[in-house]
Design a protein around this motif. Structure first.
Motif, short mmCIF file in Angstrom:
data_model
loop_
_atom_site.label_atom_id
_atom_site.label_comp_id
_atom_site.label_asym_id
_atom_site.label_seq_id
_atom_site.Cartn_x
_atom_site.Cartn_y
_atom_site.Cartn_z
N ASN A 1 104.76 34.49 49.76
CA ASN A 1 102.69 34.59 49.46
C ASN A 1 103.18 34.41 47.73
OD1 ASN A 1 102.15 34.26 51.76
ND2 ASN A 1 101.75 36.95 52.07
N ALA A 2 103.59 35.02 47.50
CA ALA A 2 103.94 35.47 45.48
C ALA A 2 104.31 34.04 45.25
CB ALA A 2 104.51 36.85 44.95
N GLU A 3 105.43 33.55 45.81
CA GLU A 3 105.29 31.62 44.99
C GLU A 3 103.87 30.61 45.24
OE1 GLU A 3 109.11 31.34 47.12
OE2 GLU A 3 109.87 32.03 46.15
N GLY A 4 103.32 30.98 46.34
CA GLY A 4 102.87 30.47 45.97
C GLY A 4 101.46 30.51 45.54
N HIS A 5 101.39 31.44 44.97
CA HIS A 5 99.91 31.74 44.40
C HIS A 5 100.44 31.79 42.89
CE1 HIS A 5 98.50 34.39 47.47
NE2 HIS A 5 97.19 33.96 47.00
N LEU B 1 96.45 25.91 36.74
CA LEU B 1 95.35 26.57 36.14
C LEU B 1 95.79 27.36 34.90
CD1 LEU B 1 94.18 28.78 38.83
CD2 LEU B 1 93.27 26.79 37.75
N MET B 2 96.81 27.70 34.04
CA MET B 2 97.42 28.23 33.10
C MET B 2 98.66 27.62 32.55
SD MET B 2 95.88 31.80 33.27
CE MET B 2 96.58 32.66 32.83
N PRO B 3 99.33 26.01 32.52
CA PRO B 3 99.91 25.96 32.30
C PRO B 3 100.59 26.22 31.42
CG PRO B 3 98.52 23.95 31.46
CD PRO B 3 97.85 24.94 32.73
N ASP B 4 100.64 27.20 30.16
CA ASP B 4 101.74 27.10 28.95
C ASP B 4 102.06 28.50 29.71
OD1 ASP B 4 101.44 24.86 27.96
OD2 ASP B 4 98.94 25.04 26.59
#
Length: 63
Positions: free
Chosen positions: A32-36, A43-46
Motif C-alpha cells: 500500500n505504501a509503494e502504491g501511494h 503529483l510532485m515529481p521534484d
C-alpha cells in the motif's frame, strides 16, 4: 507510539532540505505504501520520498 500507529508500521516520509522530514502517511503493509508513493511521485515529481518501517519506541519497551 499510539496503538493506531502500531497497526500501520509502514510510513512514507518526504525528505526536506536541512535534514528535515515529514511523515506523509502510514500504511498497514509495504505494498500500500509503494502504491501511494507512486501516486505522490506523479503529483510532485521534484519531491523526494522514502518508505520506512517505523517501530517507534516499541523496541525500547521491556516485555
Amino acid at each position: 507510539m499510539t496503538y493506531a500507529n502500531r497497526l500501520h508500521p509502514w510510513a512514507i516520509v518526504r525528505l526536506l532540505p536541512k535534514m528535515q522530514r515529514v511523515v506523509v502517511g502510514r500504511y498497514r503493509n509495504r505494498s500500500n505504501a509503494e502504491g501511494h508513493m507512486q501516486a505522490l511521485k506523479r503529483l510532485m515529481p521534484d519531491a523526494n520520498f522514502v518508505i520506512v518501517f517505523d517501530l517507534g519506541d516499541l523496541m525500547n519497551k521491556e516485555s
